[in-house]
Design a protein around this motif. Structure first.
Motif, short mmCIF file in Angstrom:
data_model
loop_
_atom_site.label_atom_id
_atom_site.label_comp_id
_atom_site.label_asym_id
_atom_site.label_seq_id
_atom_site.Cartn_x
_atom_site.Cartn_y
_atom_site.Cartn_z
N THR A 47 6.52 4.60 -2.98
CA THR A 47 7.94 4.32 -2.80
C THR A 47 8.73 5.54 -2.34
OG1 THR A 47 8.18 4.69 -5.15
CG2 THR A 47 8.08 2.41 -4.41
N ASP A 48 8.20 6.72 -2.49
CA ASP A 48 8.99 7.89 -2.11
C ASP A 48 8.69 8.32 -0.68
OD1 ASP A 48 10.89 9.80 -2.43
OD2 ASP A 48 9.49 11.30 -3.21
N ARG A 49 8.75 7.34 0.21
CA ARG A 49 8.40 7.65 1.59
C ARG A 49 9.49 8.47 2.25
NH1 ARG A 49 6.94 2.46 4.53
NH2 ARG A 49 4.99 3.45 5.01
N LEU A 50 10.70 8.26 1.77
CA LEU A 50 11.81 8.98 2.37
C LEU A 50 11.61 10.49 2.18
CD1 LEU A 50 14.23 7.82 3.86
CD2 LEU A 50 15.58 8.26 1.82
N ARG A 97 -3.93 0.84 6.07
CA ARG A 97 -3.84 1.93 5.10
C ARG A 97 -3.64 3.28 5.79
NH1 ARG A 97 -8.50 1.20 2.11
NH2 ARG A 97 -7.34 -0.29 0.85
N GLY A 147 12.15 3.18 -1.12
CA GLY A 147 12.09 4.43 -0.38
C GLY A 147 12.70 4.32 1.01
N LEU A 148 13.65 3.43 1.17
CA LEU A 148 14.24 3.22 2.49
C LEU A 148 15.61 3.86 2.61
CD1 LEU A 148 13.38 -0.55 2.72
CD2 LEU A 148 12.26 1.27 4.00
N ILE A 162 6.91 8.91 13.06
CA ILE A 162 7.50 9.68 11.95
C ILE A 162 8.95 9.29 11.70
CG2 ILE A 162 7.45 11.98 10.90
CD1 ILE A 162 6.01 12.95 13.43
N GLY A 163 9.17 8.02 11.45
CA GLY A 163 10.51 7.59 11.06
C GLY A 163 11.49 7.37 12.20
N GLN A 164 11.01 7.36 13.43
CA GLN A 164 11.92 7.15 14.56
C GLN A 164 11.53 5.90 15.33
OE1 GLN A 164 14.37 8.96 14.44
NE2 GLN A 164 13.69 10.79 13.39
N GLU A 218 8.83 -0.60 9.99
CA GLU A 218 8.80 -1.02 8.60
C GLU A 218 9.60 -2.31 8.51
OE1 GLU A 218 6.93 0.74 6.96
OE2 GLU A 218 7.20 0.03 4.91
N THR A 239 9.08 3.31 10.50
CA THR A 239 8.24 3.73 9.37
C THR A 239 8.20 5.25 9.27
OG1 THR A 239 6.93 1.75 9.64
CG2 THR A 239 5.95 3.51 8.34
N ALA A 240 8.54 5.74 8.08
CA ALA A 240 8.71 7.19 7.91
C ALA A 240 7.37 7.93 7.97
CB ALA A 240 9.41 7.47 6.58
N ASP A 241 6.30 7.28 7.52
CA ASP A 241 5.03 8.02 7.44
C ASP A 241 4.00 7.49 8.43
OD1 ASP A 241 4.67 5.63 6.24
OD2 ASP A 241 3.89 6.41 4.34
N HIS A 278 9.89 11.80 5.02
CA HIS A 278 10.77 11.74 6.18
C HIS A 278 11.82 12.84 6.11
CE1 HIS A 278 13.48 9.03 8.84
NE2 HIS A 278 12.92 10.00 9.52
N SER A 315 18.17 8.70 12.61
CA SER A 315 17.41 7.95 13.62
C SER A 315 17.33 8.65 14.96
CB SER A 315 18.04 6.57 13.81
OG SER A 315 19.33 6.74 14.37
N LEU A 354 0.80 -1.21 0.00
CA LEU A 354 0.00 0.00 0.00
C LEU A 354 0.84 1.26 0.00
CD1 LEU A 354 -2.34 -1.33 2.76
CD2 LEU A 354 -3.04 -0.90 0.42
N HIS A 355 2.14 1.07 0.14
CA HIS A 355 2.96 2.25 0.39
C HIS A 355 3.59 2.75 -0.89
CE1 HIS A 355 2.26 0.66 4.29
NE2 HIS A 355 2.96 -0.41 4.03
N THR A 365 4.30 -2.51 7.12
CA THR A 365 4.33 -1.75 8.37
C THR A 365 3.59 -2.51 9.46
OG1 THR A 365 4.25 0.28 7.08
CG2 THR A 365 3.77 0.47 9.42
#
Lengths: 586, 740
Positions: A35-38, B573, B37-38, B86-88, B65, B79-81, A41, A221, A32-33, B52
């Motif tokens: 790809t440009d999640r970074l 979702r 996107g990692l 929020i990614g931490q 993630e 997981t960034a979103d 972030h 992180s 569902l995600h 996730t």
């Protein structure tokens, strides 16, 4: 009947459930995600990496905002995971500094007089004052990517590269032979030996990620955004060295010019101490190195004695003495291979010649052993009758021997000097101020003499010129006593550091020496082997008595010097970044 | 020159023998781009896909993630979103997969044989033994003689099935969770004050406040990702920490009040006194939305700054500064954790904070609230759906209408639902002591380590006729004394949902396979129901997701109504969804708070001011035991009794291996205790040895020991809050001496 039927049903259910568990649930949740999640972030960390690459004369550096570092240690684990490190391997660490343990002077100790103590417990109102409640500070730290990296300069095989563009100090994993010398050279305990791989590894500031505009794992992180990458001016770093890695209890920045800055609104250095300040722990005795040093020094000393005796006209000992010296040296160099993680690649050790004392030690020791073998051959050739006809011009051998002898001695003592420099060059205070030189040279003399004595004891009875030999025995044993007394005195003087007012690194070494049973063992074996028994050689002994006494002299001085070297390694306190109150032994 | 005569490749090859820039070792850590996107990762760790899921440690409920290669979890990132983190992630989260691969996983059931050793047995044998022994005990001593102790660590579908099978199927009456040890106080405080167990906040409030008050909380260590949200606050907030220790959070705060231990109730009454005396209250809000204020005002009349200063050790000026900071704040939020909850008067202390929020109108608006931060990943799920303290969905066992409603949803006879409340945890333990409980079933918790005054508990566990422990490890302190060990699948090996501290329902997924014949707790409960002969009652509970649908229906019409959540995919979702989410709701914001309309869940829709006189300390210091022992978390790398975190070599590096005690250097000097020395810490209940850590962040006269080491609870004093029955772990009297 009913029960059995239920049981069947259960059994089939067990299988069904076990079967069901083999499917992962992922198929069910279609991807569902996007790809440009970074990208999303990025809003969190985009300010934490520089926009531009360093210009000439500049390099990347870590900058830690200590006011934001609260000790969660997420950076340590994120670095571990995102770099795929081995189990338990870490390239980043978080330590603690806190106010010196002398605060809270106006806190009143609780009143235990039950008549006076209010119930429930309520201390007097003036007991607390927030201004003086102590302060603690966590410190996240990794490689400081120094301007003059100790690891790089010490590496005998050039397994370090300081990137000319970014200044990142990178370890070349396939180049490494696992000698671990960099771990002694680094004042910050950064390079970590990986037993499983037989090499050292360390932080490379996630150079791959940085090059792609991504933040290093630790930067990304940190929940509080405490770590960032900046660009620093290397000239500035050198001119203003004290401003970098300014941290209580940490090595002088002039040693390697580290580039990390720790920002804080408080003055850490003045009022604080590392949480592991009081922690004293013996270091690894490094047995292969320990034996290598002792055996090569014995070798150098024995060749010295042989050359002197040869000069005095005493030839009886030479064959055995040279042979013993040669074998000792060779075994020493053989043993040191056990120290290496990848001994197959030891041949690369000459590459660091320009900067590494370890390279120099390897080369000089190799030369020493080559010459020693030649010299030993020259000593032995005349004693093997059937070979004599083959020695070309008769008389060349003694001439060659007189020529090579002093060269071997010089090579031997160059080896001892290089060995001493290997340790002298590290930032461990216990190994500086010439201590390795004094120790190594005296060891060479003591063990060289002891070897000569035991060989003299062995050969004396069947030989004719016992008169000369016994004079020689008295001379050598006399010198042995003098050197031994001097060495013990020198070592004893180190204990004056027990009186140091603060817990300095040298005081810790002295305390370690004081606490270990190796110290009295060293003292007793050396007094007996290096002073009392040599004195006994001044009285007339039977042949058997002579052999027994010299034999014990050899064994006890050898034991004594091995113990001396054990103390040399195990009582050396390495400088490092602040640690934690109770350090973990791994 | 040489290039002229030999091919360049050969030069390169020969050269690389001497200086090798690349090779297998180098490539082990060289980072390659991932397409997911990692960011860059080592080549061997590049995943095929990711998914996730919610972290299985604390109630922050971070999204992790999970990196999958050939459908197997190989690594993870934060997981960034995900709206929570929020990614931490904290160290435990980063290392969440490691404990799954531990060598001491229970891979098969174990049964204690005649010689007293645990021997592997088949599931069939284990099920048969479970049923035979517990039925025997029930036949002999009555149905109530078998009880269960559950956990906040399993998904709510599993805890609901457990509660239903045990109470509706097996006829047990008493069952409670380890959540009693962490948030029972907050539950009762909210129920009494707001009419429902309803922590009102969303994590966004950390970012929106201008005054943030932390009481008995050390989020920098215990909830680092929440502290990360505080760091995102752009209002330059005043951050106030109320804690006897100079904790990491106290250092990071702008104001720290190092009060005398357990003087908090008096302190908050004293603050209320100052606020009222100065007219720093929100009278319109009080009049419109609350009841009982006048009585409360009369009650705090006696708590003059001078008296409170005397009790708390804080100066009168400090009290005024504190009160004024609250007054000046436009958006003041109050947050508490175990320093308040784990107290013999915790409910009233939590309510004292609720009162401060109510009287200043700091509730129902962004950046406000009286907010209990929860401990375990699914403590909030257990509060609503574990069928222990409440009937499924926050219902009441004592109300016939509630029993009827739930029975209807479940399609069962209302008569099988007990019409009495379960005993709380300490009462169950007491039941073991006086012989009323003879069989005990412990699921995913480790009381032999964590229970207060542990020494006594060990004796009591021995008195049981049959003890079943269901856990992912057969090595926990409790599993070691069990008669039967049932091997459970872990987080990551099964499905279900957790509810986090801000009421967010998050999903966990199966990304790894359970070892041996270990089964998800869900399936174990199903098998036991079948073996017991009550399986038919739970036919509809066919899978975790089917169970989720049942629980949704149970929640209908309750404050925690989640009937608007379609299914697991919808949760996935949106990055989790907070309750309430009744049918027809739209997800305009995924960060929602309660009481924005000022309507509470009480009968009159008004919040209540509740209060009571502070009570004396259960165990004050004395001449023989002159030190106050404080307990708590010590590092972010340790979780509770360490059964999981201990399995990660990286996490083990991040904390001391042995139990230690923090002592103020002045006390140490007085007692001639040197750094890192062994010291003996003794209370009236036990004596242990620990390493001395001399650190001035604990006050003179106090010592601090982390709860993660099993020794600590040999010392603690078994006092309990009278309303919540939560143990008062945070204060007891001990003595220190040098040596072992």
């Amino acid at each position: 009947m009913v029960k059995e039927r239920t049981l069947d049903r259960e059994v089939s259910l067990i299988d069904l459930f076990l079967e069901e568990q083999t499917l992962t649930a992922v198929e069910k949740f279609s991807h569902l995600h996007d790809t440009d999640r970074l990208a999303r972030h990025k809003t969190v960390y985009q300010d934490l990496i520089p926009l531009n690459q360093p210009l000439p004369g500049q390099q990347y550096a870590f900058e830690v905002d200590l006011d934001k570092c609260t000790g969660c240690k997420a950076c340590v684990t994120a670095c571990h995971n995102m770099n795929g490190l081995n189990s338990g391997e870490t390239w980043r660490a978080v330590g603690l500094v806190h106010d010196k343990n002398t605060l809270n002077t106006n806190l009143i100790y609780p009143q235990f007089d039950l008549d006076r103590a209010p119930q429930p417990y309520a201390p007097p109102a003036d007991r607390f004052s927030l201004d003086i409640v102590a302060f603690q500070q966590n410190v996240t730290t990794a490689c400081h990517h120094c301007v003059e990296p100790g690891c790089l300069l010490g590496c005998p095989v050039q397994a370090y590269d300081k990137d000319p563009l970014t200044g990142i100090v990178k370890h070349l994993d396939d180049q490494c032979i696992g000698c671990k010398y960099c771990t002694l050279m680094c004042p910050y305990d950064v390079p970590q030996y990986n037993k499983q791989l037989g090499i050292v590894r360390k932080c490379d500031m996630c150079s791959g990620r940085l090059a792609a505009g991504e933040p290093p794992a630790c930067v990304q992180s940190c929940p509080n955004g405490a770590i960032r990458i900046t660009v620093v001016d290397t000239v500035q770093v050198k001119q203003n060295a004290a401003a970098y890695v300014a941290m209580p209890g940490v090595a002088d920045s002039h040693y390697t010019y580290p580039t990390t800055t720790f920002k804080t609104k408080r003055d850490l250095a003045e009022t604080m101490q590392p949480a592991d300040h009081d922690f004293i722990e013996p270091a690894d005795p490094e047995y292969p190195l320990l034996f290598m040093l002792i055996l090569t020094q014995l070798s150098a000393g024995a060749f010295l004695l042989e050359t002197i005796l040869h000069g005095l006209g005493i030839e009886a000992l030479s064959p055995l003495l040279t042979l013993a010296a040669l074998l000792s040296g060779l075994i020493g160099l053989g043993v040191v291979q056990l120290h290496l993680g990848r001994p197959l690649f030891a041949f690369r050790s000459f590459l660091g010649l320009r900067t590494s004392w370890l390279s120099r030690e390897v080369i000089v020791a190799g030369l020493f052993m080559g010459l020693a073998a030649l010299y030993t051959g020259l000593v032995w050739l005349p004693t093997i009758p059937f070979l004599s006809p083959f020695i070309p011009p008769v008389g060349l051998a003694p001439w060659l021997r007189s020529l090579v002898g002093p060269v071997v001695v010089v090579a031997g003592f160059l080896t001892v000097s290089c060995s001493a420099m290997v340790y002298q060059a590290t930032p461990r205070p216990f190994w500086r101020q010439g201590r390795p030189f004094v120790k190594f040279f005296t060891t060479a003399f003591i063990l060289g003499s002891a070897t000569a004595l035991v060989i003299a004891g062995w050969v004396s009875s069947p030989l004719a010129d016992t008169r000369l030999l016994s004079d020689m025995i008295r001379l050598v044993s006399g010198l042995l006593i003098i050197v031994t007394v001097a060495k013990l005195g020198y070592e004893a003087s180190f204990f004056t550091h027990l009186n140091d007012e603060t817990l300095t690194s040298l005081k810790k070494s002295a305390l370690l020496m004081q606490r270990t049973p190796a110290t009295p063992a060293r003292l007793i074996s050396t007094i007996v082997g290096g002073i009392l028994l040599p004195l006994a050689l001044w009285i007339n002994l039977s042949a058997a008595g002579l052999l027994a006494v010299t034999g014990f002299i050899f064994l006890l001085t050898l034991a004594g010097e091995l113990l001396e070297r054990y103390l040399f390694f195990s009582c050396a306190v390495a400088p490092r970044m602040p640690g934690n109150p109770i350090r973990r032994k791994l | 020159m040489i290039h002229k005569y030999v091919p360049a490749s050969l030069v390169g090859k020969v050269g690389s023998i001497f200086r090798q820039w690349d090779g297998a070792l180098t490539r082990d850590t060289v980072l390659e781009s991932s397409t997911l996107g990692l960011g860059k990762l080592p080549e061997r760790l590049l995943p095929d896909e990711t998914t996730t899921m919610t972290c299985g440690y604390c109630a922050t409920g971070c999204g992790l993630e999970i990196h999958l290669k050939e459908s197997k979890a190989i690594n993870l990132t934060a997981t960034a979103d995900y709206p929570v983190n929020i990614g931490q992630a904290c160290p435990k989260g980063w290392e969440a997969l490691t404990p799954l691969a531990a060598p001491d996983r229970a891979t098969t059931p174990y049964l204690r044989d005649d010689s007293g050793t645990l021997q592997p047995v088949t599931w069939a044998k284990a099920l048969e033994t479970f049923v035979d022994r517990f039925k025997q005990i029930q036949d002999k001593y009555g149905r109530e003689s078998v009880a269960f102790l559950s956990t906040g660590q399993i998904p709510m579908e599993e805890m609901a099935l457990l509660g239903a099978v045990a109470k509706f199927g097996m006829g047990m009456v008493h069952g409670d969770g380890n959540t009693r040890q962490c948030m029972a106080t907050a539950v009762v405080a909210y129920k009494q004050s707001f009419g429902f167990d309803a922590p009102p906040y969303t994590y966004r409030d950390f970012e929106e406040s201008d005054v943030i008050v932390f009481v008995g909380a050390n989020p920098c260590v215990a909830h680092p990702i929440m502290w990360g949200r505080v760091c995102l606050n752009q209002n330059k907030p005043e951050i106030i920490v109320v804690d006897p220790r100079r904790t990491e959070t106290a250092v990071a705060a702008t104001q720290h009040y190092a009060l005398a231990p357990k003087s908090d109730l008096a302190l908050f009454y004293g603050l209320a006194h100052i606020l009222i005396a100065n007219g720093w209250i929100d009278r319109p809000f009080i009049d419109r939305y609350t009841t009982g204020f006048d009585d409360f005002a009369a009650h705090v009349e006696a708590f003059t700054p001078e008296l409170v200063s005397e009790r708390s050790g804080l100066s009168v000026e400090q009290l005024y500064e504190f009160a004024e900071t609250i007054h000046k704040g436009q958006k003041v939020s109050f947050w508490w954790t175990m320093g308040v909850n784990q107290s013999y008067e915790g409910v009233r202390t939590a309510q004292a904070l609720i009162n401060l929020a109510l009287m200043t109108g700091n509730i129902g608006r962004p950046g406000t609230g009286a907010n209990s931060i929860t401990g375990q990943c699914n403590a909030m799920g257990s509060r609503l759906f574990s069928n222990t303290t409440n009937l499924l969905g926050g219902h009441d066992f004592l109300k016939a209408a509630d029993r009827e409603k739930v029975a209807n949803v479940l399609g069962i006879d209302p008569a099988v639902i007990p019409d009495q409340n379960s005993w709380p945890y300490p009462k169950i333990i007491e039941g073991v002591k006086n012989g009323q409980i003879k069989g005990l079933w412990i699921i995913a918790t480790n009381p032999a380590h964590s229970w207060i005054n542990q020494g006594e508990l060990h004796e009591l566990l021995d008195q049981l006729e049959f003890l079943v422990v269901q856990d992912m490890y057969h090595t926990t302190e409790t599993a070691q004394v069990a008669d039967l060990v049932l091997p459970a699948a872990a987080w990551g090996e099964k499905e279900g949902t957790f509810i986090n501290s801000e009421r967010r329902i998050g999903l966990i997924k199966r990304v790894a396979q359970a070892p041996g014949v270990a089964l998800a707790d869900f399936y174990i409960f199903k098998l036991l129901a079948e073996a017991w002969g009550c399986g038919d009652l739970f036919k509809a509970w066919s899978s975790p997701e089917a169970t989720f649908q049942i629980l949704k229906r149970c929640s209908a019409g309750m404050p925690c109504d989640i009937t608007g959540i379609d299914d697991y995919v919808m949760l996935d979702r949106h990055g989790g969804i907070q309750w309430p989410f009744p049918t027809g709701s739209t997800l305009d914001s995924n960060e929602r708070r309660l009481f924005e309309d000022g309507r509470f869940y009480t009968a009159d829709e008004k919040a209540k001011f509740l209060f009571e006189a502070p009570r004396p300390l259960p165990e004050p210091i004395s001449e023989d035991y002159p030190f106050v022992l404080l307990t708590g978390r010590s590092t972010s790398a340790q979780w509770h009794t360490q059964t999981r975190t201990q399995k990660s070599a990286v996490l083990r590096k991040l904390h001391p291996a042995e139990v230690y005690v923090e002592i103020n250097p002045q006390d140490a000097q007085r007692l001639q205790i040197g750094p890192n020395e062994w010291v003996c810490v003794a209370s009236r209940r036990g004596k242990i040895k620990a390493r001395a850590v001399l650190i001035p962040t604990v006050q003179v006269g106090h010592v601090f020991m982390p709860m993660h080491y099993s020794e600590t609870n040999k010392l603690t004093y078994p006092a309990f809050d009278p309303y919540s029955s939560q143990p008062s772990y945070k204060h007891c009297a001990v003595t220190l001496s040098r040596g072992e």
